[in-house]
Design a protein around this motif. Structure first.
Motif, PDB file in Angstrom:
ATOM      1  N   VAL A 236       3.839   2.246   2.631  1.00  0.00           N
ATOM      2  CA  VAL A 236       4.579   3.513   2.545  1.00  0.00           C
ATOM      3  C   VAL A 236       3.556   4.620   2.784  1.00  0.00           C
ATOM      4  O   VAL A 236       2.804   4.979   1.877  1.00  0.00           O
ATOM      5  CB  VAL A 236       5.261   3.690   1.178  1.00  0.00           C
ATOM      6  N   PRO A 237       3.495   5.174   4.013  1.00  0.00           N
ATOM      7  CA  PRO A 237       2.438   6.137   4.333  1.00  0.00           C
ATOM      8  C   PRO A 237       2.524   7.441   3.554  1.00  0.00           C
ATOM      9  O   PRO A 237       1.509   8.089   3.323  1.00  0.00           O
ATOM     10  CB  PRO A 237       2.635   6.400   5.834  1.00  0.00           C
TER      11      PRO A 237
ATOM     12  N   ALA B 134      -5.110  10.697   1.562  1.00  0.00           N
ATOM     13  CA  ALA B 134      -4.470   9.386   1.396  1.00  0.00           C
ATOM     14  C   ALA B 134      -3.744   8.955   2.666  1.00  0.00           C
ATOM     15  O   ALA B 134      -3.788   7.775   3.041  1.00  0.00           O
ATOM     16  CB  ALA B 134      -3.495   9.433   0.223  1.00  0.00           C
ATOM     17  N   GLU B 135      -3.078   9.903   3.355  1.00  0.00           N
ATOM     18  CA  GLU B 135      -2.387   9.502   4.587  1.00  0.00           C
ATOM     19  C   GLU B 135      -3.362   9.373   5.749  1.00  0.00           C
ATOM     20  O   GLU B 135      -3.147   8.557   6.650  1.00  0.00           O
ATOM     21  CB  GLU B 135      -1.252  10.465   4.926  1.00  0.00           C
TER      22      GLU B 135
ATOM     23  N   LEU C  55      -2.408  -1.475  -3.564  1.00  0.00           N
ATOM     24  CA  LEU C  55      -3.353  -0.371  -3.497  1.00  0.00           C
ATOM     25  C   LEU C  55      -2.562   0.930  -3.445  1.00  0.00           C
ATOM     26  O   LEU C  55      -1.696   1.100  -2.583  1.00  0.00           O
ATOM     27  CB  LEU C  55      -4.238  -0.482  -2.253  1.00  0.00           C
ATOM     28  N   ASP C  56      -2.857   1.846  -4.356  1.00  0.00           N
ATOM     29  CA  ASP C  56      -2.223   3.161  -4.396  1.00  0.00           C
ATOM     30  C   ASP C  56      -3.303   4.180  -4.057  1.00  0.00           C
ATOM     31  O   ASP C  56      -4.298   4.310  -4.776  1.00  0.00           O
ATOM     32  CB  ASP C  56      -1.637   3.414  -5.787  1.00  0.00           C
ATOM     33  N   ILE C  57      -3.125   4.924  -2.955  1.00  0.00           N
ATOM     34  CA  ILE C  57      -4.194   5.740  -2.397  1.00  0.00           C
ATOM     35  C   ILE C  57      -4.035   7.195  -2.834  1.00  0.00           C
ATOM     36  O   ILE C  57      -2.959   7.787  -2.683  1.00  0.00           O
ATOM     37  CB  ILE C  57      -4.204   5.633  -0.850  1.00  0.00           C
ATOM     38  N   HIS C  58      -5.135   7.780  -3.330  1.00  0.00           N
ATOM     39  CA  HIS C  58      -5.118   9.119  -3.923  1.00  0.00           C
ATOM     40  C   HIS C  58      -6.370   9.908  -3.550  1.00  0.00           C
ATOM     41  O   HIS C  58      -7.277   9.406  -2.898  1.00  0.00           O
ATOM     42  CB  HIS C  58      -5.047   9.017  -5.452  1.00  0.00           C
ATOM     43  N   GLY C  59      -6.410  11.155  -4.027  1.00  0.00           N
ATOM     44  CA  GLY C  59      -7.605  11.989  -3.964  1.00  0.00           C
ATOM     45  C   GLY C  59      -7.856  12.605  -5.324  1.00  0.00           C
ATOM     46  O   GLY C  59      -6.908  12.894  -6.059  1.00  0.00           O
ATOM     47  N   ASP C  60      -9.119  12.817  -5.659  1.00  0.00           N
ATOM     48  CA  ASP C  60      -9.474  13.396  -6.958  1.00  0.00           C
ATOM     49  C   ASP C  60     -10.149  14.751  -6.761  1.00  0.00           C
ATOM     50  O   ASP C  60     -11.089  14.882  -5.983  1.00  0.00           O
ATOM     51  CB  ASP C  60     -10.405  12.459  -7.731  1.00  0.00           C
ATOM     52  N   GLU C  61      -9.653  15.748  -7.516  1.00  0.00           N
ATOM     53  CA  GLU C  61     -10.149  17.107  -7.373  1.00  0.00           C
ATOM     54  C   GLU C  61     -11.552  17.293  -7.946  1.00  0.00           C
ATOM     55  O   GLU C  61     -12.311  18.144  -7.447  1.00  0.00           O
ATOM     56  CB  GLU C  61      -9.194  18.080  -8.086  1.00  0.00           C
TER      57      GLU C  61
ATOM     58  N   ILE D 202       0.856  -1.188   0.000  1.00  0.00           N
ATOM     59  CA  ILE D 202       0.000   0.000   0.000  1.00  0.00           C
ATOM     60  C   ILE D 202       0.887   1.229   0.000  1.00  0.00           C
ATOM     61  O   ILE D 202       1.778   1.371   0.850  1.00  0.00           O
ATOM     62  CB  ILE D 202      -0.942   0.009   1.216  1.00  0.00           C
ATOM     63  N   THR D 203       0.678   2.123  -0.970  1.00  0.00           N
ATOM     64  CA  THR D 203       1.404   3.389  -1.040  1.00  0.00           C
ATOM     65  C   THR D 203       0.407   4.541  -1.002  1.00  0.00           C
ATOM     66  O   THR D 203      -0.733   4.407  -1.464  1.00  0.00           O
ATOM     67  CB  THR D 203       2.268   3.495  -2.309  1.00  0.00           C
ATOM     68  N   ALA D 204       0.836   5.666  -0.465  1.00  0.00           N
ATOM     69  CA  ALA D 204      -0.057   6.824  -0.354  1.00  0.00           C
ATOM     70  C   ALA D 204       0.719   8.114  -0.586  1.00  0.00           C
ATOM     71  O   ALA D 204       1.921   8.188  -0.369  1.00  0.00           O
ATOM     72  CB  ALA D 204      -0.708   6.856   1.029  1.00  0.00           C
ATOM     73  N   ARG D 205      -0.002   9.125  -1.002  1.00  0.00           N
ATOM     74  CA  ARG D 205       0.520  10.496  -1.171  1.00  0.00           C
ATOM     75  C   ARG D 205       1.660  10.588  -2.163  1.00  0.00           C
ATOM     76  O   ARG D 205       2.612  11.337  -1.960  1.00  0.00           O
ATOM     77  CB  ARG D 205       0.933  11.094   0.172  1.00  0.00           C
TER      78      ARG D 205
END
Length: 376
Positions: free
Chosen positions: A203-204, A172-173, A256-262, A161-164
């Motif tokens: 990877v936070p 994500a974090e 899982l790759d964690i994101h945000g969408d505008e 799992i990776t984020a940010r």
């Protein structure tokens, strides 16, 4: 009246302050690229005044469509954040707010500071279930830390799992914090069962430099890390280079790759249907995973999201597509909104850190649902 942003992740440019009702601002670009959308600043000396804060370059930002139906976040203590009235006329974004104290902060989304990041790593290590390792350093000398949770035996499934990767996507974090809180809970039965079968590599924060600099999408060198996975370099994208190297060493069964969408006001995932290795087994895993995530969290839906790539057309420089193709595994990009979840709106808070945490906690359920099917 004073505006300042000389703190972790602070970002704003003051054009003029002709009065409380005419505060003119600009959102700066990332330090070494053209991306602009993230802002975070402190306003002092305006208690009980009707303040109009105008972002003059809103239409020139990276995602101007993202301002529609968007409401900025505010806080008096940087712990409790809430939404404030915000409008967009197609050119200028305006926050109209009456602060109830002389010191108030405004941000594009609820921040997650570098101190919080270090505290999260320390708390995870303190659980006794997690090992912290150093994969390398960023261009500005910050640590790239990996959390390893599990027995690390060869037979274990390897879940990454990776984020940010995009530092402004702080949700994500927050998600990772919720995920770790549950995974490291020794009395949670789902966690216990997962750790009997899998080792987790987390990877936070993939982009600590960009996070501290107040960037939206890039690292200190101006690299968009989620376009670096095919050919990363220590000169431009050491964050991806060292994580990718470790993945090749451990193998990956789920990513899982964690994101945000505008722009999109929903929680959704994007998979690997466009990569060369995509097949019926991966398709079945994707469907099972989404089914169980819907049951675990009503915040998740599968009707709105990105258009699926045609077979063989995926861009392998993205983390999810590169990992999914390289390891022929289930791989998803998870996106959360900067605005609100239109399926479950909350006028006071919108989508926020706490809801991101809850989604992170819920993520253990779909992982458990597919754990025995991850390997061919």
């Amino acid at each position: 009246m004073k505006i300042s942003s000389n703190f972790d992740a602070g970002s704003i440019e003051v054009v003029s302050m002709n009065g409380f009702e005419d505060i003119q601002l600009r959102i700066p670009n990332d330090n070494a690229s053209h991306f602009a959308q993230w802002f975070y600043f402190r306003l002092q000396g305006a208690a009980y005044q009707t303040c109009n804060l105008r972002f003059l370059n809103a239409s020139e930002c990276a995602y101007p469509e993202g301002w529609a139906d968007y409401h900025a976040m505010a806080s008096y203590d940087r712990i409790n954040w809430f939404r404030v009235p915000t409008s967009y006329d197609g050119s200028v974004v305006t926050i109209e707010h009456v602060p109830l104290a002389n010191s108030v902060y405004y941000a594009y989304f609820e921040p997650y500071s570098y101190d919080q990041h270090l505290n999260l790593i320390g708390q995870a290590q303190g659980s006794g279930l997690c090992q912290v390792s150093d994969l390398g350093s960023t261009l500005q000398g910050r640590d790239i830390n990996l959390l390893t949770i599990g027995h690390e035996v060869e037979s274990d499934l390897k879940i990454w799992i990776t984020a940010r990767q995009h530092p402004g996507e702080t949700m994500a974090e927050w998600f990772v914090e919720g995920f770790l809180n549950r995974l490291l809970d020794p009395i949670d039965p789902t966690s216990r069962m997962l750790l009997d079968h899998a080792t987790f590599y987390v990877v936070p924060n993939m982009n600590p430099d960009g996070s501290v600099l107040g960037n939206l999408r890039t690292n200190a060198a101006g690299a968009n890390l989620n376009r670096e996975w095919l050919n990363p370099s220590l000169e431009a994208s050491p964050e991806v280079f060292v994580v990718r190297q470790k993945m090749l060493e451990t193998g990956v069964d789920l990513f899982l790759d964690i994101h945000g969408d505008e722009n999109i006001p929903f929680v959704f995932v994007a998979g690997t249907e466009g990569v060369p290795s995509y097949n019926d087994r991966i398709r079945a895993l994707e469907e099972a995973f989404k089914h169980h995530l819907k049951l675990a969290s009503p915040d998740f839906q599968d009707e709105h999201g990105y258009e699926k790539s045609a077979p063989g057309s995926a861009d392998l420089s993205w983390a999810t597509t590169w990992v999914g193709n390289q390891f022929q595994c289930l791989a998803y990009t998870l996106e959360m909104p900067f605005k609100d979840n239109a399926n479950l709106p909350d006028d006071d808070y919108g989508w926020n850190g706490q809801r991101s945490q809850r989604l992170g906690e819920a993520m253990l359920t779909p992982i458990y649902a597919v754990i025995n099917k991850l390997r061919a």
